[in-house]
Design a protein around this motif. Sequence first.
Motif, PDB file in Angstrom:
ATOM      1  N   GLU A  71       0.824  -1.206   0.000  1.00 14.44           N
ATOM      2  CA  GLU A  71       0.000   0.000   0.000  1.00 14.44           C
ATOM      3  C   GLU A  71       0.860   1.259   0.000  1.00 14.44           C
ATOM      4  OE1 GLU A  71      -3.011   0.197  -0.591  1.00 14.44           O
ATOM      5  OE2 GLU A  71      -4.001  -1.664  -0.022  1.00 14.44           O
ATOM      6  N   GLU A  72       2.019   1.209   0.675  1.00 15.54           N
ATOM      7  CA  GLU A  72       2.930   2.352   0.621  1.00 15.54           C
ATOM      8  C   GLU A  72       3.369   2.620  -0.812  1.00 15.54           C
ATOM      9  OE1 GLU A  72       5.327   2.483   4.904  1.00 15.54           O
ATOM     10  OE2 GLU A  72       6.409   2.249   3.027  1.00 15.54           O
ATOM     11  N   ILE A  73       3.722   1.561  -1.519  1.00 23.24           N
ATOM     12  CA  ILE A  73       4.170   1.724  -2.902  1.00 23.24           C
ATOM     13  C   ILE A  73       3.062   2.319  -3.760  1.00 23.24           C
ATOM     14  CG2 ILE A  73       4.887   0.486  -4.992  1.00 23.24           C
ATOM     15  CD1 ILE A  73       6.372  -1.480  -3.155  1.00 23.24           C
ATOM     16  N   LYS A  74       1.852   1.798  -3.627  1.00 20.28           N
ATOM     17  CA  LYS A  74       0.733   2.333  -4.417  1.00 20.28           C
ATOM     18  C   LYS A  74       0.504   3.812  -4.111  1.00 20.28           C
ATOM     19  CE  LYS A  74      -2.844  -0.216  -3.705  1.00 20.28           C
ATOM     20  NZ  LYS A  74      -4.248  -0.624  -3.898  1.00 20.28           N
ATOM     21  N   ALA A  75       0.566   4.164  -2.813  1.00 16.24           N
ATOM     22  CA  ALA A  75       0.340   5.555  -2.418  1.00 16.24           C
ATOM     23  C   ALA A  75       1.436   6.462  -2.959  1.00 16.24           C
ATOM     24  CB  ALA A  75       0.275   5.656  -0.894  1.00 16.24           C
ATOM     25  N   LEU A  76       2.673   5.990  -2.943  1.00 14.81           N
ATOM     26  CA  LEU A  76       3.791   6.803  -3.444  1.00 14.81           C
ATOM     27  C   LEU A  76       3.763   6.911  -4.962  1.00 14.81           C
ATOM     28  CD1 LEU A  76       6.549   5.485  -1.027  1.00 14.81           C
ATOM     29  CD2 LEU A  76       5.638   7.813  -1.110  1.00 14.81           C
ATOM     30  N   GLN A  77       3.297   5.865  -5.631  1.00 15.51           N
ATOM     31  CA  GLN A  77       3.158   5.948  -7.087  1.00 15.51           C
ATOM     32  C   GLN A  77       2.166   7.038  -7.476  1.00 15.51           C
ATOM     33  OE1 GLN A  77       2.133   1.849  -7.903  1.00 15.51           O
ATOM     34  NE2 GLN A  77       4.222   1.331  -8.541  1.00 15.51           N
ATOM     35  N   LYS A  78       1.146   7.236  -6.661  1.00 16.93           N
ATOM     36  CA  LYS A  78       0.177   8.298  -6.920  1.00 16.93           C
ATOM     37  C   LYS A  78       0.786   9.681  -6.705  1.00 16.93           C
ATOM     38  CE  LYS A  78      -3.850   5.430  -5.889  1.00 16.93           C
ATOM     39  NZ  LYS A  78      -4.966   5.140  -4.937  1.00 16.93           N
ATOM     40  N   GLU A  79       1.916   9.716  -5.980  1.00 20.33           N
ATOM     41  CA  GLU A  79       2.664  10.968  -5.805  1.00 20.33           C
ATOM     42  C   GLU A  79       3.711  11.141  -6.910  1.00 20.33           C
ATOM     43  OE1 GLU A  79       2.361  13.326  -3.122  1.00 20.33           O
ATOM     44  OE2 GLU A  79       0.471  12.255  -2.842  1.00 20.33           O
ATOM     45  N   THR A 120      13.561  -7.659  -3.318  1.00 20.05           N
ATOM     46  CA  THR A 120      13.002  -8.551  -2.311  1.00 20.05           C
ATOM     47  C   THR A 120      13.560  -9.960  -2.477  1.00 20.05           C
ATOM     48  OG1 THR A 120      10.915  -9.285  -1.299  1.00 20.05           O
ATOM     49  CG2 THR A 120      10.955  -9.104  -3.706  1.00 20.05           C
ATOM     50  N   TYR A 121      13.094 -10.879  -1.646  1.00 17.20           N
ATOM     51  CA  TYR A 121      13.578 -12.255  -1.684  1.00 17.20           C
ATOM     52  C   TYR A 121      13.139 -12.962  -2.968  1.00 17.20           C
ATOM     53  CZ  TYR A 121      14.936 -12.150   3.301  1.00 17.20           C
ATOM     54  OH  TYR A 121      15.532 -11.873   4.497  1.00 17.20           O
ATOM     55  N   GLY A 122      13.732 -14.116  -3.196  1.00 18.05           N
ATOM     56  CA  GLY A 122      13.437 -14.887  -4.395  1.00 18.05           C
ATOM     57  C   GLY A 122      12.117 -15.616  -4.362  1.00 18.05           C
ATOM     58  N   ILE A 123      11.473 -15.679  -3.186  1.00 17.31           N
ATOM     59  CA  ILE A 123      10.156 -16.315  -3.096  1.00 17.31           C
ATOM     60  C   ILE A 123       9.099 -15.263  -2.809  1.00 17.31           C
ATOM     61  CG2 ILE A 123      11.054 -18.548  -2.373  1.00 17.31           C
ATOM     62  CD1 ILE A 123      10.276 -17.846   0.498  1.00 17.31           C
ATOM     63  N   GLY A 124       7.845 -15.620  -3.086  1.00 21.19           N
ATOM     64  CA  GLY A 124       6.741 -14.690  -2.939  1.00 21.19           C
ATOM     65  C   GLY A 124       6.032 -14.531  -4.278  1.00 21.19           C
ATOM     66  N   CYS A 125       4.959 -13.766  -4.280  1.00 21.99           N
ATOM     67  CA  CYS A 125       4.156 -13.585  -5.495  1.00 21.99           C
ATOM     68  C   CYS A 125       4.381 -12.189  -6.076  1.00 21.99           C
ATOM     69  CB  CYS A 125       2.671 -13.759  -5.173  1.00 21.99           C
ATOM     70  SG  CYS A 125       2.248 -15.386  -4.529  1.00 21.99           S
ATOM     71  N   ASP A 126       4.547 -12.111  -7.367  1.00 22.09           N
ATOM     72  CA  ASP A 126       4.626 -10.816  -8.028  1.00 22.09           C
ATOM     73  C   ASP A 126       3.256 -10.145  -8.000  1.00 22.09           C
ATOM     74  OD1 ASP A 126       7.328 -11.049  -8.631  1.00 22.09           O
ATOM     75  OD2 ASP A 126       6.934 -12.037 -10.550  1.00 22.09           O
ATOM     76  N   VAL A 127       3.267  -8.820  -7.858  1.00 24.42           N
ATOM     77  CA  VAL A 127       2.025  -8.054  -7.784  1.00 24.42           C
ATOM     78  C   VAL A 127       1.953  -7.121  -8.986  1.00 24.42           C
ATOM     79  CG1 VAL A 127       0.665  -6.438  -6.417  1.00 24.42           C
ATOM     80  CG2 VAL A 127       2.087  -8.144  -5.260  1.00 24.42           C
ATOM     81  N   PRO A 128       0.840  -7.143  -9.741  1.00 23.88           N
ATOM     82  CA  PRO A 128       0.710  -6.248 -10.893  1.00 23.88           C
ATOM     83  C   PRO A 128       0.892  -4.787 -10.492  1.00 23.88           C
ATOM     84  CG  PRO A 128      -1.044  -7.892 -10.895  1.00 23.88           C
ATOM     85  CD  PRO A 128      -0.332  -8.036  -9.583  1.00 23.88           C
ATOM     86  N   GLY A 129       1.630  -4.058 -11.291  1.00 23.88           N
ATOM     87  CA  GLY A 129       1.829  -2.638 -11.025  1.00 23.88           C
ATOM     88  C   GLY A 129       3.039  -2.319 -10.177  1.00 23.88           C
ATOM     89  N   ILE A 130       3.710  -3.350  -9.653  1.00 25.15           N
ATOM     90  CA  ILE A 130       4.895  -3.127  -8.816  1.00 25.15           C
ATOM     91  C   ILE A 130       6.101  -3.784  -9.481  1.00 25.15           C
ATOM     92  CG2 ILE A 130       5.989  -3.615  -6.592  1.00 25.15           C
ATOM     93  CD1 ILE A 130       3.284  -3.345  -5.281  1.00 25.15           C
ATOM     94  N   SER A 131       7.131  -2.986  -9.757  1.00 25.18           N
ATOM     95  CA  SER A 131       8.351  -3.498 -10.372  1.00 25.18           C
ATOM     96  C   SER A 131       9.207  -4.163  -9.298  1.00 25.18           C
ATOM     97  CB  SER A 131       9.134  -2.362 -11.039  1.00 25.18           C
ATOM     98  OG  SER A 131       8.365  -1.762 -12.055  1.00 25.18           O
TER      99      SER A 131
END
Length: 381
Positions: free
Chosen positions: A19-27, A35-46
């Motif tokens: 949510e921080e990233i989304k809010a800052l993108q709006k700025e 980040t780590y090698g595991i986890g799920c990619d999220v659309p809109g976040i590089s």
Amino acid sequence: MIAPTPFFSDRGCHTQIYEEIKALQKENIEIILCTYGIGCDVPGISSIRCFRLPWHHKLSAGASFIKILTLPFLTATVIRTILRFKPDIVHAHLHEGALIARFCRIFFKKTKYLFDMQGSLTGELVQHGFIQKDGFWHKFFSFLERRISGWFFIITQSESMMKELESLGVPPERRRNVHDGVDTAVFYPRSFPAILAKRLGIDQTRPRVLFMGLLEPYQGADLMFQAFQAVATKISTTQFIVIGYPNIGKYKALCDQYGIADHVKFLGRVDYALLPEYLALSEIAVAPKIAVTEGDGKIYNYMAMGMTTVAFDRSVSREILAEYGIFSVMENAQSLAEGILQAIENPGLRKKIGEGARQRAVECLSWKVVGQRIHEVYEQL
């Protein structure tokens, strides 16, 4: 931005980063997440992921030796990313992220650095059972935490953490409470999702109580299920909806032991994008966290949905909810049960608290406001 965690895996720390990233993108701020090698990619976040150790599978919160072994690989990834993208600011989450940022500063002295502190390092290591209180490692990490807090400007999310930073010797001009937030355009009061409820076996005519979060003792899960037993004894028709992980098997067995297995619906991990519909299954929510300084992102979601939150009387919970919650004696399962019963038995109180919570979320706790605060810190740096 450095996130030394398996982003994204549907839990509080990750939700805050997302949510921080989304809010800052709006700025109009461009962000690359390392980040780590595991986890799920999220659309809109590089996202740029480091090398994954073959045996690294842990998605849940808590310290582990595998995470420590992964830090050099993430550090190398951060250095390569800085060389390629030449960022104005390196925004480091968690103490591990601050350690990586400190190493990077040796090579990139002109870059500005920011430490995003979500909780006490030593306190969390004790709560997770990684170290023993007052032992050698406790003293070592207390020393390390104090050193880390002196490296960069720090943002955090609660007044409790601001007091923690003050105790660590961080002056007022090097710390700011930017608060946590919620996307009130996504999380908002909505009608009961009858189709979803039917699929899950949840009865709209029965009292319903919902929990969302990690199923861990330090999150208050043990106390919560004790409270559920007390509530079910008093109101036998109550259904408890549990969204979360890990340790589902452990807590199902505990429910069997308490004789409430038929009352509890374990829904496991729910995709963050689907959460609003799932939260609409209940008007009453529980926030049993017992960690003194940690934030509690779930409460923001509860409030934005117009739910009545029953929480232990922590300073962080008071700061978030203000007067729009029901507070129970800290670490007291019976008191938590009484708070839940109060919410079940008083629909008028639920309506008043829910409406007030929603209004407070919109006016004071939106991510738009939080993003503006963080942007101000960036400008200051």
